[in-house]
Design a protein around this motif. Structure first.
Motif, PDB file in Angstrom:
ATOM      1  N   HIS A 261       1.205  -0.419   0.139  1.00 49.67           N
ATOM      2  CA  HIS A 261       0.119  -0.328   0.053  1.00 49.67           C
ATOM      3  C   HIS A 261       1.421   1.055   0.041  1.00 49.67           C
ATOM      4  CE1 HIS A 261       0.878   0.712   4.263  1.00 49.67           C
ATOM      5  NE2 HIS A 261       0.256  -0.505   4.490  1.00 49.67           N
ATOM      6  N   ALA A 262       0.296   2.466   0.151  1.00 44.24           N
ATOM      7  CA  ALA A 262       1.037   3.561  -0.342  1.00 44.24           C
ATOM      8  C   ALA A 262       1.736   4.267   0.630  1.00 44.24           C
ATOM      9  CB  ALA A 262      -0.112   4.514  -0.706  1.00 44.24           C
ATOM     10  N   GLY A 263       1.415   3.376   2.236  1.00 44.55           N
ATOM     11  CA  GLY A 263       2.597   4.100   3.322  1.00 44.55           C
ATOM     12  C   GLY A 263       2.836   2.911   3.405  1.00 44.55           C
ATOM     13  N   LEU A 264       4.237   2.292   2.634  1.00 42.31           N
ATOM     14  CA  LEU A 264       5.042   1.603   2.732  1.00 42.31           C
ATOM     15  C   LEU A 264       6.335   2.671   2.368  1.00 42.31           C
ATOM     16  CD1 LEU A 264       3.664  -2.142   1.973  1.00 42.31           C
ATOM     17  CD2 LEU A 264       4.527  -0.987   4.580  1.00 42.31           C
ATOM     18  N   ALA A 265       7.368   2.390   3.298  1.00 42.55           N
ATOM     19  CA  ALA A 265       8.317   3.011   1.944  1.00 42.55           C
ATOM     20  C   ALA A 265       8.872   2.172   0.808  1.00 42.55           C
ATOM     21  CB  ALA A 265       9.655   2.585   2.562  1.00 42.55           C
ATOM     22  N   ASP A 266       9.328   2.819  -0.299  1.00 42.86           N
ATOM     23  CA  ASP A 266       9.518   2.455  -1.735  1.00 42.86           C
ATOM     24  C   ASP A 266      10.040   1.576  -1.605  1.00 42.86           C
ATOM     25  OD1 ASP A 266       7.942   5.081  -2.441  1.00 42.86           O
ATOM     26  OD2 ASP A 266       9.836   6.044  -2.915  1.00 42.86           O
ATOM     27  N   LYS A 267      10.745   1.222  -0.820  1.00 38.36           N
ATOM     28  CA  LYS A 267      11.938   0.473  -0.700  1.00 38.36           C
ATOM     29  C   LYS A 267      11.138  -1.654  -0.127  1.00 38.36           C
ATOM     30  CE  LYS A 267      16.539  -1.588   0.978  1.00 38.36           C
ATOM     31  NZ  LYS A 267      17.766  -1.399   2.750  1.00 38.36           N
ATOM     32  N   GLU A 268      10.286  -1.257   0.509  1.00 40.64           N
ATOM     33  CA  GLU A 268       9.512  -2.405   1.028  1.00 40.64           C
ATOM     34  C   GLU A 268       8.412  -3.057   0.174  1.00 40.64           C
ATOM     35  OE1 GLU A 268       6.689  -3.782   4.642  1.00 40.64           O
ATOM     36  OE2 GLU A 268       7.505  -2.385   5.036  1.00 40.64           O
ATOM     37  N   ARG A 269       7.835  -1.840  -0.438  1.00 40.84           N
ATOM     38  CA  ARG A 269       6.944  -1.944  -1.257  1.00 40.84           C
ATOM     39  C   ARG A 269       7.616  -3.061  -2.810  1.00 40.84           C
ATOM     40  NH1 ARG A 269       4.948   3.614  -1.174  1.00 40.84           N
ATOM     41  NH2 ARG A 269       6.257   3.790  -3.011  1.00 40.84           N
ATOM     42  N   LYS A 270       8.938  -2.268  -3.382  1.00 48.06           N
ATOM     43  CA  LYS A 270       9.331  -3.164  -4.142  1.00 48.06           C
ATOM     44  C   LYS A 270       9.933  -4.474  -3.798  1.00 48.06           C
ATOM     45  CE  LYS A 270      12.590  -2.503  -7.539  1.00 48.06           C
ATOM     46  NZ  LYS A 270      13.791  -4.340  -7.294  1.00 48.06           N
ATOM     47  N   GLN A 271       9.721  -4.803  -2.649  1.00 48.58           N
ATOM     48  CA  GLN A 271      10.593  -5.850  -2.511  1.00 48.58           C
ATOM     49  C   GLN A 271       9.613  -6.370  -1.872  1.00 48.58           C
ATOM     50  OE1 GLN A 271      13.737  -7.160  -1.663  1.00 48.58           O
ATOM     51  NE2 GLN A 271      12.527  -9.440  -1.638  1.00 48.58           N
ATOM     52  N   ASN A 272       8.839  -6.446  -1.652  1.00 46.11           N
ATOM     53  CA  ASN A 272       6.933  -7.294  -0.930  1.00 46.11           C
ATOM     54  C   ASN A 272       6.453  -7.695  -2.589  1.00 46.11           C
ATOM     55  OD1 ASN A 272       7.783  -7.490   1.029  1.00 46.11           O
ATOM     56  ND2 ASN A 272       6.262  -5.596   1.531  1.00 46.11           N
ATOM     57  N   GLN A 273       6.262  -6.579  -3.366  1.00 46.72           N
ATOM     58  CA  GLN A 273       5.772  -6.757  -5.093  1.00 46.72           C
ATOM     59  C   GLN A 273       7.437  -7.882  -5.123  1.00 46.72           C
ATOM     60  OE1 GLN A 273       3.793  -3.646  -7.777  1.00 46.72           O
ATOM     61  NE2 GLN A 273       6.456  -4.697  -9.528  1.00 46.72           N
ATOM     62  N   ASP A 274       7.872  -7.901  -5.876  1.00 44.87           N
ATOM     63  CA  ASP A 274       8.828  -8.734  -6.305  1.00 44.87           C
ATOM     64  C   ASP A 274       8.953 -10.578  -5.339  1.00 44.87           C
ATOM     65  OD1 ASP A 274       9.994  -7.382  -7.827  1.00 44.87           O
ATOM     66  OD2 ASP A 274      11.852  -6.647  -6.508  1.00 44.87           O
ATOM     67  N   ASP A 275       8.391 -10.442  -4.269  1.00 42.27           N
ATOM     68  CA  ASP A 275       8.170 -11.435  -4.116  1.00 42.27           C
ATOM     69  C   ASP A 275       7.035 -11.780  -3.641  1.00 42.27           C
ATOM     70  OD1 ASP A 275      10.199 -10.861  -1.435  1.00 42.27           O
ATOM     71  OD2 ASP A 275       9.674 -10.459  -0.014  1.00 42.27           O
TER      72      ASP A 275
END
Length: 615
Positions: A261-275
């Motif tokens: 979601h938009a409240g997460l840091a960019d790095k975590e969003r990218k990592q979660n999406q890649d996972d």
């Protein structure tokens, strides 16, 4: 350069012998140098419609795309196919950006994906002025219209970029959902000249649609997931807080879930999406910030934990299931609170920019109208597929047998007296109140507002002892069937239609469908939540499939790409069906072309032959 060249490229690079519905027509139009607009549902293969012409044209194709994730997925996929592609967006460092610009100038790429915000930068425009640009493609083209559900102001600058070019290239635009107004906006704002417009059928036959109203959404979700056999899926939630709660709940129950979601840091969003893309996490729990352009082919289910804001958003998000053609499940877990949350978000959204107060008023009214229709979808007892297709202007049969309503046994119940009481109550309060107030009056509520307004003195006060849910169901039925209407105001009121007045006058019989089975939740669990059959309608050798998936994962990890980029699940299942043992047979597998044969053929053939020798 003609359609036969396109068919050859389809087999060589993508491994398919035949085009999907609509692809051949729009590719042929583009090859004939004609501006084109393709309106095709999610999963219909829009990207092939511009990627194949891009490979055949002498010059470069620029693809304008709204999301970093989409660009990365498609560029990875193209490079895996042996097609040189690159992207320009904010994820690149300055040195990477300049290096890519230099490679573009040297014609090292056939296809370049660009974020709309990058189009009017000086270095990109100066670069493009010296290029032979054969085509500009606008993906997710509905973002250009204020009347679309995902309006992006940066899209309105695309025409400025095009006008800066010395020679206007062919323009092609694609979207999954577009009403007539949005379609007109795309054509007008992009200044398409006598465009070929293709609207394929919106029906996704491999998707099963369902709406449930469980008492406990968390328990229902858990029961649903137990029947998915560890398949990949998305759970959409309307708020960040709900995303956090649902994701944590699934993790506690040992599911490999991640969040976005938009409240997460960019790095975590990218990592979660890649996972999620790389199958490290099986379930993505997300707001609608996740998904547009996500090209993951092996999503087996999409659950909306909350009702979405409109049919366009729902069909686009639900359409992320079953992109490889396999059977998939799309379910909404509905509650009345979902309507309240969505209404609040329409009125107080900070994500949308309005030019002036008048436009804001008109667009919010349109948003409320779309939300009302979405709510009707969640209330109807008729075919859900037909409801969706009719919304997009397409006719459909009454009984698809691929939605929960069509496989549920209903009985018709006489609601004549109840409907008369409801309509009479609305008349008594002069059509000046909403659903909750009407229900409270009918059920004899003693809340302070009702007593202050003197509504306890009305003849309709306390005349119904049925449950709130039952009365609400009847009101929804009357709305869906045009006896009542709900205004588009910030605080919606219930009004009578002429049909209601005629009903009262003529004293006609009125019946409504109710479920004839004991527990509607159990119907969803037993009838529709079972493991999906394969799209090829064949028995799959699960043991061989496990070995092929393991090999695919090993190759994907080595190449640094998602597993489905190597081969889609549907290709692996076709290998299990055909069990090829030589290169000629391997080329007959759906999704295997010359490039992938040369790259992976020996590895997969060795696994298949070894497996057959041990049988």
């Amino acid at each position: 350069m003609n359609i036969n060249d396109a068919k050859k490229a389809l087999k060589t690079y993508f491994g398919y012998s035949n085009f999907r519905e609509g692809q051949e027509q729009i590719i042929n139009s583009i090859l004939c140098q004609r501006d084109s607009l393709g309106i095709m549902p999610t999963g219909a293969g829009k990207s092939v419609c511009f990627q194949i012409p891009a490979m055949l044209f002498s010059g470069i194709t620029i693809v304008i795309s709204p999301l970093i994730s989409l660009m990365k997925d498609q560029v990875n996929g193209l490079n895996e196919l042996g097609i040189n592609a690159a992207y320009l967006n904010s994820s690149l460092t300055n040195s990477q950006y300049l290096s890519t610009i230099e490679n573009i100038k040297n014609y090292k790429y056939k296809i370049i994906y660009v974020a709309p915000e990058r189009l009017l930068t000086d270095n990109f425009i100066n670069c493009c002025l010296e290029l032979n640009i054969s085509m500009i493609t606008i993906d997710e083209a509905h973002c250009i219209s204020q009347w679309g559900q995902d309006f992006r102001p940066s899209y309105t600058k695309i025409i400025d970029f095009i006008n800066n070019l010395k020679i206007k290239p062919i323009i092609s635009a694609f979207t999954a959902t577009a009403t007539q107004k949005v379609k007109e906006d795309i054509t007008s704002i992009l200044n398409l000249k006598n465009p070929f417009v293709l609207v394929t059928g919106f029906d996704r036959k491999n998707l099963f649609f369902e709406v449930q109203k469980p008492k406990d959404k968390y328990s229902y979700l858990l029961n649903f997931l137990k029947k998915t056999n560890d398949e990949n899926g998305i759970v959409y939630c309307s708020t960040r807080e709900t995303v956090e709660k649902v994701c944590e709940y699934l993790k506690v129950h040992k599911y490999k879930a991640t969040r976005y979601h938009a409240g997460l840091a960019d790095k975590e969003r990218k990592q979660n999406q890649d996972d999620f893309l790389y199958d490290k996490s099986k379930i993505m729990v997300a707001t609608n910030a996740f998904g547009m352009g996500i090209d993951k082919s092996n999503v087996s289910f999409v659950v909306h934990f909350n009702m979405p804001k409109d049919i366009e958003s729902y069909y686009q998000e639900a359409g992320r299931a079953g992109r490889d053609g396999s059977e998939a499940h799309c379910i909404i877990l509905y509650s009345g609170q979902d309507l309240v949350i969505n209404s609040f978000m329409i009125e107080h959204s900070k994500d949308r920019i309005y030019e002036d107060n008048e436009i804001e008023k008109r667009l919010k009214s349109k948003d409320r109208e779309r939300l009302k229709i979405m709510n009707m979808y969640c209330q109807t007892k008729e075919c859900l597929r037909k409801f969706i297709l009719n919304y997009f202007g397409e006719q459909a049969n009454d009984n698809c047998q691929k939605c929960i309503n069509c496989i549920t046994k209903y009985e018709n119940v006489d609601i004549t007296l109840a409907a008369q009481k409801i309509i009479s109550c609305i008349l008594r309060v002069k059509e000046n109140y909403g659903t909750k107030m009407i229900i409270n009056i009918l059920r004899g509520s003693k809340n302070k507002r009702i007593l202050t307004l003197g509504f306890d003195k009305l003849s309709t006060y306390g005349i119904m002892n049925e449950s709130e849910i039952y009365i609400r169901d009847i009101i929804n039925y009357l709305i869906i069937n045009n006896y009542l209407r709900v205004t588009n105001d910030e605080y919606p009121l219930i009004k009578l239609e002429n049909k209601a007045r005629k009903f009262i006058k003529d004293k006609e019989l009125l019946t409504m469908k109710i479920c004839a089975e004991k527990d509607i939740e159990e119907i969803g669990k037993t009838k529709s939540s079972s493991k999906s059959k394969d799209v090829l309608d064949i028995e799959i050798d699960d043991n061989l499939l496990i070995k092929l998936k393991a090999l695919r994962l090993e190759i994907a990890s080595e190449h640094g790409v998602p597993a489905f980029v190597v081969f889609a699940d549907s290709a692996l299942k076709d290998m299990c069906n055909k069990k090829p043992v030589n290169e000629t047979q391997f080329l007959e597998v759906s999704g295997v072309g010359q490039v992938k044969l040369e790259r992976y053929g020996k590895l997969f053939l060795d696994v298949i032959k070894s497996y057959l020798n041990k049988e």
